[in-house]
Scaffold this active site. Structure first.
Site, PDB file in Angstrom:
ATOM      1  N   ASP A 141       0.793  -1.231   0.000  1.00 52.53           N
ATOM      2  CA  ASP A 141       0.000   0.000   0.000  1.00 52.53           C
ATOM      3  C   ASP A 141       0.822   1.276   0.000  1.00 52.53           C
ATOM      4  O   ASP A 141       0.280   2.337  -0.267  1.00 52.53           O
ATOM      5  CB  ASP A 141      -0.818   0.069   1.308  1.00 52.53           C
ATOM      6  N   CYS A 201     -22.698  -2.427  -6.754  1.00 53.82           N
ATOM      7  CA  CYS A 201     -21.871  -1.528  -5.921  1.00 53.82           C
ATOM      8  C   CYS A 201     -22.218  -0.075  -6.188  1.00 53.82           C
ATOM      9  O   CYS A 201     -22.243   0.742  -5.253  1.00 53.82           O
ATOM     10  CB  CYS A 201     -20.384  -1.794  -6.152  1.00 53.82           C
ATOM     11  N   CYS A 205     -23.721   2.496  -3.058  1.00 58.35           N
ATOM     12  CA  CYS A 205     -22.908   3.583  -2.489  1.00 58.35           C
ATOM     13  C   CYS A 205     -23.807   4.709  -1.979  1.00 58.35           C
ATOM     14  O   CYS A 205     -24.572   5.288  -2.747  1.00 58.35           O
ATOM     15  CB  CYS A 205     -21.923   4.108  -3.530  1.00 58.35           C
ATOM     16  N   CYS A 251     -19.804  -0.897  -0.738  1.00 58.29           N
ATOM     17  CA  CYS A 251     -19.627  -1.376  -2.111  1.00 58.29           C
ATOM     18  C   CYS A 251     -18.959  -2.754  -2.129  1.00 58.29           C
ATOM     19  O   CYS A 251     -19.219  -3.563  -3.027  1.00 58.29           O
ATOM     20  CB  CYS A 251     -18.856  -0.360  -2.950  1.00 58.29           C
ATOM     21  N   CYS A 255     -20.956  -7.024  -3.216  1.00 58.06           N
ATOM     22  CA  CYS A 255     -20.428  -7.680  -4.424  1.00 58.06           C
ATOM     23  C   CYS A 255     -20.740  -9.184  -4.418  1.00 58.06           C
ATOM     24  O   CYS A 255     -20.377  -9.896  -3.475  1.00 58.06           O
ATOM     25  CB  CYS A 255     -18.918  -7.464  -4.522  1.00 58.06           C
TER      26      CYS A 255
HETATM   27  S1  SF4 Z   1     -19.512  -7.692  -9.575  1.00 58.28           S
HETATM   28 FE1  SF4 Z   1     -18.976  -6.531  -7.708  1.00 58.28          FE
HETATM   29  S2  SF4 Z   1     -17.598  -4.901  -8.410  1.00 58.28           S
HETATM   30 FE2  SF4 Z   1     -18.615  -5.757 -10.233  1.00 58.28          FE
HETATM   31  S3  SF4 Z   1     -20.378  -4.416 -10.525  1.00 58.28           S
HETATM   32 FE3  SF4 Z   1     -21.085  -6.134  -9.278  1.00 58.28          FE
HETATM   33  S4  SF4 Z   1     -20.867  -5.430  -7.156  1.00 58.28           S
HETATM   34 FE4  SF4 Z   1     -19.654  -4.054  -8.444  1.00 58.28          FE
HETATM   35  S1  SF4 Z   2     -16.508   2.829   0.407  1.00 62.81           S
HETATM   36 FE1  SF4 Z   2     -17.683   2.348  -1.460  1.00 62.81          FE
HETATM   37  S2  SF4 Z   2     -19.843   2.451  -0.812  1.00 62.81           S
HETATM   38 FE2  SF4 Z   2     -18.649   3.499   0.759  1.00 62.81          FE
HETATM   39  S3  SF4 Z   2     -18.729   5.639   0.158  1.00 62.81           S
HETATM   40 FE3  SF4 Z   2     -16.820   4.783  -0.714  1.00 62.81          FE
HETATM   41  S4  SF4 Z   2     -17.389   4.124  -2.768  1.00 62.81           S
HETATM   42 FE4  SF4 Z   2     -19.274   4.457  -1.646  1.00 62.81          FE
END
Ligand code: SF4
Ligand code: SF4
Length: 356
Positions: A141, A201, A205, A251, A255
């Site tokens: 990172d 996702c 958000c 987000c 998934c």
């Molecule tokens: S598969 Fe995951 S990253 Fe891709 S659009 Fe769907 S939620 Fe978002």
């Molecule tokens: S971590 Fe993901 S869901 Fe949360 S505010 Fe940021 S982009 Fe949006």
């Protein structure tokens, strides 16, 4: 064969995947430069400063030939299988109302330390195995690399529309580390995007920070605002924060690839149970010394005490329980101006709900 030996060593150290790529500039460099031009990095000016290196690993280590990309899973048991079970956890649903939300990755001893020890061991192994003139430099990172894009080219996973890396066999709950080396390693086959038509996702958000598939506006992201941003949290996002005090997982949680998430085999021993649902009132009472003792070896150390108190004030304003008014008033009088302003906001929130 060197590649197989490194992979076996990586497995032995607890890494869940290990892949190789060459050191040419990542294909996503143009996308990254365009992202910077739009200002989506917010206050992370170090990204601009290091952009040339990020766009070309050869500027990081001049003799570099290959990169080794590794992952370390961090999913706790409740995150394996289906993320839907976690819905609403940071809004307080199903949890004691005075507890804060800490991002899943941060509920362990600081991953920089854990990954760092393992990457150093893997880099040492590589150097011994590959010969006397071999060098290896590792980052977790912290380095000027587009790790996510290099990892996709190495076949370790693919960048999802939420802009995080996804492993088709494990979902998106893992840390990524990289080793640059002048050893020649046979590159693995790149991974392709596998989001298809899914846009869960983007829909999940709370602030619209994912402006378009694969485009994150950090200035709107609650993770950025609670961790990276050093100023006042913009008022328009404060109610969206709910009880989040360090990061946001929305987000990631939605998934569908997380149905393959596996429980972390390595990090279980490093878990910090006190970060699963910390008491907001206790946190607001923490002195400087208490903060260092309690969070010194966790990712929360990065916030510093004032940053944590800033976030805790917002969370308490959103919990809106009148019983915390005296403590917020005390904080407003005694804290530094930035924290005091957030305490004042929280008091206004609570009082405005009372008068409704
Ligand atoms: S598969 Fe995951 S990253 Fe891709 S659009 Fe769907 S939620 Fe978002
Ligand atoms: S971590 Fe993901 S869901 Fe949360 S505010 Fe940021 S982009 Fe949006």
């Amino acid at each position: 064969m060197l590649e197989r030996g490194i992979r076996e060593k990586a497995r032995g150290l607890g890494f869940s995947a290990c892949r190789y790529t060459h050191a040419e500039p990542p294909g996503a460099a143009a996308h990254f430069r365009d992202w910077l031009r739009r200002g989506y990095q917010g206050g992370m000016s170090y990204l601009e400063r290091t952009a040339p290196k990020r766009c070309d690993p050869r500027l990081v280590l001049d003799s570099v030939q290959s990169l080794v990309l590794v992952s370390l899973d961090y999913a706790a048991p409740e995150r394996t299988g289906a993320g839907l079970r976690l819905e609403g956890e940071h809004s307080g649903a199903g949890r004691p109302s005075w507890t804060g939300y800490v991002a899943a990755y941060a509920r362990y001893r600081d991953y920089h330390q854990i990954m760092g020890e393992k990457l150093q061991a893997l880099a040492d192994f590589l150097c011994v195995q590959a010969g006397p003139k071999i060098r290896a430099l590792w980052y977790v990172d912290t380095g000027p690399l587009l790790e996510r894009d290099l990892a996709q080219r190495a076949g370790l996973g693919f960048a999802g529309k939420h802009t995080n890396l996804i492993r088709p066999d494990a979902g998106n709950y893992f840390f990524l580390g990289a080793i640059l080396t002048n050893a020649r390693l046979t590159p693995d086959v790149p991974e392709r995007s596998r989001c298809g038509r899914c846009e869960r996702c983007l829909a999940a958000c709370p602030t619209g920070a994912i402006r378009a598939p694969y485009v994150l506006d950090a200035r709107r992201c609650l993770s950025y605002l609670t961790i990276e941003w050093k100023g006042a949290i913009p008022e328009e996002y404060r109610t969206c924060l709910g009880t989040r005090i360090f990061g946001c997982d929305d987000c990631l949680t939605v998934c569908p690839w997380n149905r393959f998430a596996r429980e972390s085999q390595v990090l279980g021993e490093q878990a910090r149970s006190d970060l699963r649902a910390p008491d907001l009132v206790d946190l607001l009472r923490l002195g400087e010394g208490d903060f260092r003792v309690r969070f010194g070896h966790t990712p929360l150390a990065r916030l510093k005490r004032w940053g944590l108190l800033r976030n805790v004030c917002v969370a308490l304003g959103n919990v809106a329980d009148e019983r915390v008014l005296p403590l917020l008033a005390e904080t407003m009088r005694g804290a530094e101006p930035l924290v005091a302003e957030h305490a004042r906001w929280a008091i206004r929130q609570i009082e405005s709900r009372r008068s409704r």
